[in-house]
Structure formats: structure tokens, C-alpha cells
Write a protein that holds these residues in place. Sequence first.
Motif, PDB file in Angstrom:
ATOM      1  N   CYS A 193      -2.987   2.025  -3.850  1.00  0.00           N
ATOM      2  CA  CYS A 193      -2.455   3.298  -3.394  1.00  0.00           C
ATOM      3  C   CYS A 193      -3.618   4.109  -2.852  1.00  0.00           C
ATOM      4  O   CYS A 193      -4.770   3.930  -3.277  1.00  0.00           O
ATOM      5  CB  CYS A 193      -1.721   4.049  -4.501  1.00  0.00           C
ATOM      6  N   ILE A 194      -3.317   4.976  -1.905  1.00  0.00           N
ATOM      7  CA  ILE A 194      -4.363   5.787  -1.317  1.00  0.00           C
ATOM      8  C   ILE A 194      -3.875   7.218  -1.167  1.00  0.00           C
ATOM      9  O   ILE A 194      -2.765   7.459  -0.677  1.00  0.00           O
ATOM     10  CB  ILE A 194      -4.846   5.192   0.027  1.00  0.00           C
ATOM     11  N   PHE A 195      -4.700   8.150  -1.640  1.00  0.00           N
ATOM     12  CA  PHE A 195      -4.321   9.559  -1.579  1.00  0.00           C
ATOM     13  C   PHE A 195      -5.565  10.409  -1.787  1.00  0.00           C
ATOM     14  O   PHE A 195      -6.648   9.893  -2.085  1.00  0.00           O
ATOM     15  CB  PHE A 195      -3.255   9.890  -2.629  1.00  0.00           C
ATOM     16  N   GLN A 196      -5.380  11.713  -1.635  1.00  0.00           N
ATOM     17  CA  GLN A 196      -6.496  12.635  -1.814  1.00  0.00           C
ATOM     18  C   GLN A 196      -6.640  13.010  -3.280  1.00  0.00           C
ATOM     19  O   GLN A 196      -5.669  12.997  -4.034  1.00  0.00           O
ATOM     20  CB  GLN A 196      -6.254  13.897  -0.980  1.00  0.00           C
ATOM     21  N   LEU A 247       0.852  -1.183   0.000  1.00  0.00           N
ATOM     22  CA  LEU A 247       0.000   0.000   0.000  1.00  0.00           C
ATOM     23  C   LEU A 247       0.888   1.233   0.000  1.00  0.00           C
ATOM     24  O   LEU A 247       1.593   1.495   0.961  1.00  0.00           O
ATOM     25  CB  LEU A 247      -0.914   0.014   1.221  1.00  0.00           C
ATOM     26  N   SER A 248       0.834   1.986  -1.087  1.00  0.00           N
ATOM     27  CA  SER A 248       1.565   3.242  -1.161  1.00  0.00           C
ATOM     28  C   SER A 248       0.594   4.378  -0.873  1.00  0.00           C
ATOM     29  O   SER A 248      -0.605   4.264  -1.114  1.00  0.00           O
ATOM     30  CB  SER A 248       2.212   3.406  -2.540  1.00  0.00           C
ATOM     31  N   SER A 249       1.109   5.478  -0.351  1.00  0.00           N
ATOM     32  CA  SER A 249       0.176   6.501   0.112  1.00  0.00           C
ATOM     33  C   SER A 249       0.796   7.881   0.190  1.00  0.00           C
ATOM     34  O   SER A 249       2.010   8.055   0.288  1.00  0.00           O
ATOM     35  CB  SER A 249      -0.333   6.127   1.502  1.00  0.00           C
ATOM     36  N   VAL A 250      -0.091   8.866   0.107  1.00  0.00           N
ATOM     37  CA  VAL A 250       0.211  10.239   0.509  1.00  0.00           C
ATOM     38  C   VAL A 250      -0.952  10.647   1.397  1.00  0.00           C
ATOM     39  O   VAL A 250      -2.117  10.415   1.065  1.00  0.00           O
ATOM     40  CB  VAL A 250       0.322  11.185  -0.697  1.00  0.00           C
ATOM     41  N   THR A 251      -0.653  11.278   2.497  1.00  0.00           N
ATOM     42  CA  THR A 251      -1.674  11.473   3.512  1.00  0.00           C
ATOM     43  C   THR A 251      -2.662  12.594   3.188  1.00  0.00           C
ATOM     44  O   THR A 251      -2.466  13.405   2.283  1.00  0.00           O
ATOM     45  CB  THR A 251      -1.009  11.748   4.882  1.00  0.00           C
ATOM     46  N   ASP A 252      -3.727  12.604   3.971  1.00  0.00           N
ATOM     47  CA  ASP A 252      -4.823  13.550   3.833  1.00  0.00           C
ATOM     48  C   ASP A 252      -5.557  13.493   5.176  1.00  0.00           C
ATOM     49  O   ASP A 252      -5.417  12.533   5.929  1.00  0.00           O
ATOM     50  CB  ASP A 252      -5.733  13.107   2.665  1.00  0.00           C
ATOM     51  N   THR A 253      -6.339  14.506   5.454  1.00  0.00           N
ATOM     52  CA  THR A 253      -7.026  14.560   6.752  1.00  0.00           C
ATOM     53  C   THR A 253      -7.824  13.297   7.050  1.00  0.00           C
ATOM     54  O   THR A 253      -7.775  12.758   8.158  1.00  0.00           O
ATOM     55  CB  THR A 253      -7.985  15.767   6.770  1.00  0.00           C
ATOM     56  N   TYR A 254      -8.539  12.814   6.066  1.00  0.00           N
ATOM     57  CA  TYR A 254      -9.444  11.692   6.322  1.00  0.00           C
ATOM     58  C   TYR A 254      -8.785  10.326   6.220  1.00  0.00           C
ATOM     59  O   TYR A 254      -9.372   9.343   6.629  1.00  0.00           O
ATOM     60  CB  TYR A 254     -10.649  11.764   5.369  1.00  0.00           C
ATOM     61  N   ILE A 255      -7.625  10.241   5.642  1.00  0.00           N
ATOM     62  CA  ILE A 255      -6.980   8.936   5.489  1.00  0.00           C
ATOM     63  C   ILE A 255      -5.699   8.822   6.311  1.00  0.00           C
ATOM     64  O   ILE A 255      -5.034   7.806   6.287  1.00  0.00           O
ATOM     65  CB  ILE A 255      -6.670   8.620   4.005  1.00  0.00           C
TER      66      ILE A 255
END
Lengths: 175, 191
Positions: free
Chosen positions: A78-81, A30-38
Amino acid sequence: MAKKNGKTSGMSKGCREIIRGLKAAEVRVLSSVTDTYIGSLIATVAADRYFKSVRCCSEEEAVSVAAGAALAGEKSACIFQNAGLLSSGRGVVLAQTYHAPMLMLISHRGTHRDDPIYYHVYKGRTTEPMLEGLGVSFAHASREEPLSAQVARAVAYVHEAEQPFALLLSKGDLT
Amino acid sequence: MRQAYLERLVPKAEGHIICSYLGSSARMISKVRPQGPNFILNDFMGLNISIALGMAVARPDKSVIVLEGDGSLLMKLEALVTAGAKAPPNLLVVTFFNGWYITGGRQPLPAPEVNLEDFARAARFPQTATVDTLDGFDAALDRMLDSGRLGYINLRVKRETPEQVETLGVKAPRPLEMRANFTRWIQENPK
């Protein structure tokens, strides 16, 4: 764990459901860049030894990391805004070009439904046209079905299609 | 020419994944190592390290060697930071540095004297080196490849002429052909 206002301390029900769905689908990277909700979801994934978490500086990287992992034989997401989608065009097209089966979990800010904040609105307005313009199949998460099932089904879809897929997650889905 | 360096690399990289960026290097690696787990990016400048990072995380049992270009790397410098933070022990980044965009317009970089090794060091790569000879490259490879630590080699090379590139006699494989070969290798060589 202590519960407060229907949420397990530190993580929302929506985020727990996402993790459940990713594990059910055997997603490991799982690759990611953060955000308030995640943010709490990302922190939980990073602390969970089941996952191989890669925190990225940019969303285009996150897309590319997930694509690379998928092509190397590991189920990935991947998860991001959604703001990051606007700067990830080449990464998304890379995944399409090489038929990388990877899931994009995108927090959908700036929508009229539950996030009409002026500095987010531009993202909400451009997310669907961007995905449509790139030819990426996508869906809005439904509140009529457990999110875990939707995530697992989306993973199954990307492997059948051998193409990326975007699941758009609104504030109400993630909290 | 870069091909000479690749001819030093390939014997040491048997069974390991090589991710190459576009243009001349893609053609050269296709010539020097026509078979094997080569992943060649046709265009998509700057995304090579990220793709390779995903592969390194997915396949900790294999080394992943990135062949990157200086102009390409400058398009996505944060990829060094992400890689340095994750620090997969099986990733080695080799950047061909000649200060020019050879494939795209044959123009100098905006800052041809930028020191990319400094960026890798700042991104906390545990091993870095700048080399400009075949023996120097050999020594850096022997030190870093399969060392169990993330590494970066800044390989200063002379830029090739268009005529030199044309003498290669091969073209880089098309995306889906390359993907089919690569994923077949992955399936035939499970963890």
C-alpha cells in the motif's frame, strides 16, 4: 519517452524505481491514497495491467485491502502519505495481528531534511513515534542504493517476518 | 436469529471465502461452517469490507462474501465507495441490520433508522436489496451470488438476547488459529 530535467515525462525517477522494485518482487496488488509526491506513481500503477490497483478513500482502508490481499496469497503493498498513518492505527494493528505480509510505502512529509513546511511538520514529527509505538519495523529509503533494490528487499522482509514493514520515502526519494 | 440466515447462506457458499465481522456473527458462522475459508475479524470494526475487497482482488476465481454488522459498517462508510469504485465482480456484502450494537454495550445506533442500502446504491453498487425474511434472503442470494457483479444485501434482523447468543455453544477461533486454517486453505486451493 521525452526526458526533461532528468525525469521521464509524467513520472519521476524515484517513482519508476519503485515500480521496478515492486515488479521485481512480484507484488501484484497495490492499494493507495494519493499525495502530491506519489500521485503520478499511483496513476501509473492504475494504468499498468501488471498491477491490480485499488484506490481507496482512506489510508486505513488501503492498509486493510493490502492485508486482505496478502492473506489471500497475493503479494501486496500500500502507498500513502504519512498523515494517513495517524488514522490507520487499527488497520496496521490488524495486519500485525493476522501476520499479514504487506509493505507500506509511506511518503514522509514534514521532515526537517527536505520538507519543513509548517502544515506538514506535524506529520514529520509524529511518523516515527507512531511506527515505533505500534511496533512496526521501518526504514528510511537510502539515497546510496537504487530504490528498486530497497523496495524488493522490503518485500522479501515482510514475507520472512510475516509482518508489515514501512519504507519511508522523502521528497528527494520520490522526485 | 442470524444463525438461520447463515444456514441458508452456507450451502450456497461452498468453496467461497466468507469474511465475518466480530461478536455474535463470528460465533454463528463458526458454528454453521466450522471448516472452510472463513476469515473472522476479532474486533477491528469497520475494516471487514476492506479486508474482503483485498481478498476479492487477489482471488478473482473465488466469490468473497462479507458478513458485516450495521454498527461496524457505519465506522467505515467510505469502504462502500471504494468497493463500488473498484466493483470486483466476485464480492457480495451482506450487512446484518438490527439497529443495535449487540456485542459492544447493547446500545442503539446513533441513527437506528439509517438506510444502509441507500449508501450502497449511492456508492454505485450495481445490485442492492433490503430483505427481512429467509425466503427474501434466499432470493437475493440466488440473484447476486456468483452473478458476476458486485452486490449488497441489507438484511434486517431482530436483535438476539444475550441468552440466545450464549446458547450457540461455540466461540470464534483465535486470530492465529483462524489465520493458519485460512492460509492453509488458500495454499491448498491455488488459482
